[in-house]
Design an enzyme around this catalytic site. Structure first.
Site, mmCIF file in Angstrom:
data_model
loop_
_atom_site.group_PDB
_atom_site.id
_atom_site.type_symbol
_atom_site.label_atom_id
_atom_site.label_comp_id
_atom_site.label_asym_id
_atom_site.label_seq_id
_atom_site.Cartn_x
_atom_site.Cartn_y
_atom_site.Cartn_z
ATOM 1 C CG ASN A 146 29.080 -18.906 -34.339
ATOM 2 O OD1 ASN A 146 29.733 -18.377 -33.235
ATOM 3 N ND2 ASN A 146 28.384 -17.910 -34.951
ATOM 4 C CG ASP B 172 26.831 -16.989 -43.059
ATOM 5 O OD1 ASP B 172 27.138 -15.521 -42.862
ATOM 6 O OD2 ASP B 172 27.356 -18.041 -43.545
ATOM 7 C CE LYS C 205 11.016 -27.473 -24.323
ATOM 8 N NZ LYS C 205 10.739 -28.436 -23.575
ATOM 9 C CG ASP D 253 27.215 -9.735 -44.928
ATOM 10 O OD1 ASP D 253 28.146 -9.033 -44.562
ATOM 11 O OD2 ASP D 253 27.609 -10.827 -44.843
ATOM 12 C CB ILE D 254 26.697 -7.098 -40.121
ATOM 13 C CG1 ILE D 254 24.898 -7.212 -39.726
ATOM 14 C CG2 ILE D 254 26.673 -5.309 -39.603
ATOM 15 C CD1 ILE D 254 25.713 -8.169 -37.518
ATOM 16 C CG PHE E 181 37.659 -11.275 -37.565
ATOM 17 C CD1 PHE E 181 37.804 -9.650 -37.660
ATOM 18 C CD2 PHE E 181 39.407 -11.927 -37.316
ATOM 19 C CE1 PHE E 181 39.016 -9.460 -37.185
ATOM 20 C CE2 PHE E 181 40.254 -11.354 -36.658
ATOM 21 C CZ PHE E 181 40.215 -10.433 -36.387
ATOM 22 C CE LYS F 44 33.627 -15.271 -45.670
ATOM 23 N NZ LYS F 44 34.143 -16.059 -45.225
ATOM 24 C CE LYS G 252 30.778 -11.268 -46.325
ATOM 25 N NZ LYS G 252 30.439 -11.210 -45.079
HETATM 26 O O1 PMT Z 1 35.105 -14.987 -31.224
HETATM 27 P P1 PMT Z 1 36.245 -15.714 -30.462
HETATM 28 O O2 PMT Z 1 36.164 -17.745 -29.966
HETATM 29 O O3 PMT Z 1 37.525 -15.095 -29.989
HETATM 30 O O4 PMT Z 1 36.733 -16.153 -32.097
HETATM 31 C C1 PMT Z 1 37.425 -15.790 -33.292
HETATM 32 C C2 PMT Z 1 36.487 -15.925 -34.704
HETATM 33 C C3 PMT Z 1 37.376 -17.470 -35.159
HETATM 34 C C4 PMT Z 1 34.879 -15.750 -34.235
HETATM 35 C C5 PMT Z 1 36.772 -14.493 -35.615
HETATM 36 O O5 PMT Z 1 38.684 -14.184 -34.962
HETATM 37 C C6 PMT Z 1 36.182 -15.004 -36.641
HETATM 38 O O6 PMT Z 1 37.328 -15.185 -38.027
HETATM 39 N N1 PMT Z 1 35.316 -14.124 -37.243
HETATM 40 C C7 PMT Z 1 34.190 -14.068 -37.883
HETATM 41 C C8 PMT Z 1 34.179 -15.760 -37.964
HETATM 42 C C9 PMT Z 1 33.224 -15.819 -39.483
HETATM 43 O O7 PMT Z 1 32.484 -16.248 -39.346
HETATM 44 O O8 PMT Z 1 33.464 -14.634 -41.283
HETATM 45 P P2 PMT Z 1 32.336 -15.809 -41.867
HETATM 46 O O9 PMT Z 1 33.218 -15.868 -42.757
HETATM 47 O O10 PMT Z 1 31.297 -16.018 -41.513
HETATM 48 O O11 PMT Z 1 32.272 -13.873 -42.100
HETATM 49 C C10 PMT Z 1 33.142 -12.763 -42.620
HETATM 50 C C11 PMT Z 1 32.213 -11.566 -42.177
HETATM 51 O O12 PMT Z 1 31.535 -10.878 -42.698
HETATM 52 C C12 PMT Z 1 33.067 -11.167 -41.116
HETATM 53 O O13 PMT Z 1 33.603 -9.929 -40.889
HETATM 54 C C13 PMT Z 1 31.260 -11.427 -40.275
HETATM 55 O O14 PMT Z 1 32.117 -10.634 -38.546
HETATM 56 C C14 PMT Z 1 30.785 -10.474 -41.129
HETATM 57 N N2 PMT Z 1 28.865 -11.210 -41.383
HETATM 58 C C15 PMT Z 1 28.921 -12.144 -41.698
HETATM 59 C C16 PMT Z 1 27.331 -12.470 -41.823
HETATM 60 C C17 PMT Z 1 26.552 -11.557 -40.850
HETATM 61 N N3 PMT Z 1 25.413 -11.466 -41.443
HETATM 62 N N4 PMT Z 1 27.033 -10.754 -41.123
HETATM 63 C C18 PMT Z 1 28.325 -9.977 -41.117
HETATM 64 O O15 PMT Z 1 28.474 -9.519 -40.680
#
Ligand code: PMT
Length: 399
Positions: free
Chosen positions: A211, A279, A289, A305-306, A324, A338, A342
């Protein structure tokens, strides 16, 4: 002010009408058992004398870059290494402009440019100078470089005008510095973990799903935590960014590797999950390949999900877990979902439908959703400043 004892303060006095107040600052620091060395700029000497500074500080006053005695006794590099912090007061519009340009034309600017220490700037100037766009721009740059700004205050100035530009009173300055050392002392015992950047989920040895995350937001948070004394570990997906060597950097590529690295680095006191973790991963990765064909069907399966794992850990849940959320629609509803799903203490949401913030931008604008139903918006600014604001809130909560 219990935290000032034995602290080494390098005070840089610039040429402004409030320079005389620096004598009071020195008196307060001395009373609180600080060690002080002072640099007087050429124009500062028009306002106060080196003799009065020496008498109060009981330390040497440095004033000339090309002074043999100065350089043999303590050169400009050692001077900045000696200090725990550098305090610049009064910071005039001229000095602020020089620092923003990275000037090294005299001892003061050279020491600051060569410094690896926290720098506190106490601006003092006429209200129009303070409000001038060039001063604002210079301060924006210095804040980006992590300078900490104290004041200025609103009031009547020496020139007779009224407004913002008055130097903060020395007692308040000393209190701010004391607070800084207090956080530093408490935080040094605390561990923080940050995840940052994207993850790559491989389809075959050369192709992957990823991404737009650059890692900038997470790296800035790690920097800010470290600056505030936390022992910081940064677990980063693939980025082009660098980080200070005092921050432990663990580079990973896939979500699975990020998960394992996180698991290995528990327990911590504070965990911030800013990574954009995929995800999904590929259900069955190809070992060779993939050749061109008319159709390719790839099956995805959910990644672990960490954040969820850490925030629901029985024995090692950090005191503070911050997630985040990158959202494009139903922002508040999704953020609150969330936050509860979470089991986070805070969710920090960026509205990534706005082009100039969020993914791969230097800027961000976020809303913090707290577990106690409160929310707080941090307006659009550089990611380093957003991080400082987040970490300052962590400081207040944790200490
Ligand atoms: O890296 P930059 O270019 O500076 O941009 C910053 C950002 C936009 C990436 C950052 O500010 C941000 O929003 N990060 C979370 C992005 C995200 O995709 O969030 P999510 O809604 O998918 O996940 C929610 C939370 O679960 C996040 O804290 C994520 O780190 C965590 N997560 C999600 C999936 C997973 N398998 N494990 C996780 O820990």
């Amino acid at each position: 002010m219990k935290n000032l004892k034995d602290k080494k303060i390098l005070l840089i006095i610039c040429g402004g009408i409030s320079a005389y107040k620096s004598l009071e600052t020195i008196r307060i620091f001395k009373k609180n058992n600080c060690e002080i060395k002072t640099i007087l700029t050429k124009s500062a000497k028009e306002f106060i004398t080196p003799l009065s500074v020496v008498s109060l500080s009981q330390g040497k006053v440095y004033d000339d870059l090309f002074n043999l005695e100065n350089e043999t006794e303590m050169d400009h590099i050692s001077l900045s290494r000696w200090a725990d912090i550098i305090l610049i007061e009064p910071a005039t519009a001229n000095t602020i402009s020089k620092l923003a340009r990275g000037s090294s034309e005299d001892l003061a600017t050279t020491v600051i440019l060569a410094s690896n220490k926290p720098i506190f700037l106490v601006p003092a100037m006429n209200v129009r100078m303070w409000e001038h766009p060039s001063t604002k721009e210079n301060l924006r740059i210095l804040k980006k470089y992590s300078y900490q700004i104290i004041g200025p205050e609103i009031g009547e100035m020496a020139c007779g005008e009224y407004g913002k530009g008055k130097m903060t009173e020395p007692l308040l300055i000393a209190n701010k510095i004391d607070e800084y050392f207090s956080h530093l002392k408490k935080n040094r015992k605390l561990k923080a973990l940050v995840t940052a950047g994207p993850t790559n989920e491989y389809i075959d040895p050369v192709r992957f799903i990823t991404n737009k995350s650059s890692g900038k937001q997470g790296y800035e948070i790690a920097r800010s935590l470290h600056k505030n004394g936390f022992q910081t570990t940064l677990i980063s997906g693939p980025t082009n960014l660098e980080i200070d060597e005092n921050i432990e950097l663990i580079k990973v590529e896939t979500a699975e590797e990020m998960f394992k690295a996180t698991q290995k680095n528990l327990p911590v006191d504070v965990a911030i999950f800013s990574a954009a973790v995929s995800d999904f991963k590929i259900n069955k990765k190809y070992n060779i390949k993939i050749k061109k064909k008319d159709e390719l069907i790839i099956k995805l399966e959910k990644n672990l999900d960490i954040l969820d794992y850490v925030s629901n850990h029985n024995s090692m849940r950090p005191k503070l877990v911050i997630g985040f959320a990158a959202e494009t629609n139903n922002i508040e509803k999704n953020s609150l979902l969330k936050l509860s799903n979470k089991n986070c203490d805070w969710i920090i949401t960026n509205d990534v439908s706005k082009k100039e913030i969020g993914f791969n931008s230097d800027l961000n604008e976020v809303t913090i959703y707290y577990k106690n139903n409160k929310k707080e918006k941090l307006s659009k600014k550089n990611k380093s400043l957003i991080s400082d604001e987040i970490v300052s809130r962590i400081n207040h909560l944790i200490n």
